[in-house]
Design an enzyme around this catalytic site. Structure first.
Site, PDB file in Angstrom:
ATOM      1  N   TYR A  96       0.920  -1.172   0.203  1.00 20.79           N
ATOM      2  CA  TYR A  96      -0.091  -0.110  -0.293  1.00 20.79           C
ATOM      3  C   TYR A  96       0.737   1.396  -0.038  1.00 20.79           C
ATOM      4  CZ  TYR A  96      -3.490  -3.254   1.521  1.00 20.79           C
ATOM      5  OH  TYR A  96      -4.395  -4.517   1.554  1.00 20.79           O
ATOM      6  N   HIS A 128      -0.183 -12.514   1.618  1.00 20.22           N
ATOM      7  CA  HIS A 128      -0.897 -11.440   0.765  1.00 20.22           C
ATOM      8  C   HIS A 128      -0.944 -11.802  -0.718  1.00 20.22           C
ATOM      9  CE1 HIS A 128      -1.568  -6.641  -0.111  1.00 20.22           C
ATOM     10  NE2 HIS A 128      -2.555  -7.690  -0.219  1.00 20.22           N
TER      11      HIS A 128
END
Length: 321
Positions: A56, A141
């Site tokens: 992110y 992830h």
């Protein structure tokens, strides 16, 4: 705000979680002060679970979240971050913008790495960016194309770190439910973060994954509950899972919004409440970038939804029985 523990771990999460991708400049940039105020507003609203990832904003989300939480009591909040992408400096491309949807300079590149060494290196870097001495929850992830290294290398490494007490809980975060079910069935994870597959518009995880999580004692973190924006406003938007929505699906969302309106419930409120009703779901994680967004989501999540709404949506074939 209610709290629950992840699986058999001692790690608590609040019923509403702060998704920190947005303060990593997802889609549009905000300054440090705006991001800090958003985290402060979340704290004031009772939110104590914060989710982030190196992905992110190429580390910006972790840095901003760490700065915003630096003066909070460490035992008073839970942070999850993720492994699977290492950030490699690329100063020669810093003049360009990141191409993964974050409004940040492309001064690093993401490199897939689900090896045990990659997991440890990723966590060391995350700890530094977050200014923390430990990570409460670590999620593998997006291992969609990396099942074997994720299950044979990343998972055992996290299993060992959990056994050593270095991390509190471990799990997997994905936008699909099929591989999550394999992890739930074949490993000993505490939690899964399920993005976009148990929502008002997509209940594909309901028939198999969620019952398996209940059976195995695995807690579900429901993310992507607005399906990329279509459910985020009272009048359905035109983006679904980050792509232009089809006319058929938009018509379905509009029908859902009409039923919600007949019960005096805004569509985003129903979108937040729906996944939270499932007994496997312990937290609904929502991306929030400003104090206004935090306040709106906290208010909507705390407002009651009449059972008659769910009955009517089911009767009209808009929700699975």
């Amino acid at each position: 705000m209610g709290t629950a523990r992840l699986g058999r771990s001692s790690v608590p999460v609040t019923a509403l979680g702060f998704g920190a991708a947005s303060v990593g400049n997802l889609y549009r940039a905000v300054d440090d002060a705006t991001a800090d105020r958003a985290v402060d507003a979340a704290w004031q609203a009772g939110i104590r679970y914060f989710d982030t990832a190196p992905h992110y904003g190429l580390g910006l989300s972790e840095r901003r979240l760490g700065a915003a939480l630096a003066d909070r009591p460490r035992d008073g909040f839970t942070v999850s971050t993720k492994v699977g992408r290492l950030l490699v400096p690329t100063p020669d491309s810093a003049h360009r913008s990141d191409e993964a949807g974050f409004d940040v300079p492309a001064d690093h590149t993401r490199r897939w790495d689900f090896s045990a060494d990659g997991v440890r290196r990723s966590l060391e870097s995350s700890l530094a960016r977050l200014r923390l001495d430990r990570i409460d929850v670590v999620l593998i992830h997006d291992p969609d194309e990396h099942w074997r290294p994720a299950v044979e290398e990343a998972y055992p490494a996290l299993h060992d770190l959990r056994a050593q007490g270095v991390v509190g809980a471990i799990g997997v975060g994905m936008n699909q439910w099929q591989m999550l079910e394999r992890f739930v069935t074949e490993t000993d994870v505490d939690t899964v973060m399920l993005a976009g597959r148990y929502t008002l518009l997509d209940q594909s995880a309901a028939s198999s994954l969620l019952p398996r999580c209940r059976e195995r004692g695995v807690s579900v973190l429901a993310a992507g509950v607005f399906n990329g924006g279509v459910l985020a406003t009272e009048t359905p938007g035109r983006m679904y899972d980050y792509q232009p929505i089809s006319e058929a699906l938009h018509a379905r969302a509009t029908r859902i919004a009409d039923v919600c309106r007949s019960h005096g419930v805004p569509l985003p409120q129903a979108a937040l409440a729906f996944p939270a009703r499932h007994p496997a779901v312990v937290s609904v994680v929502v991306g929030m970038q400003t104090t206004a967004e935090v306040g709106r989501n906290a208010d909507l999540a705390g407002a009651p939804v009449p059972d008659a709404l769910w009955r009517d949506l089911t009767a009209e074939g808009l929700l699975q029985p």
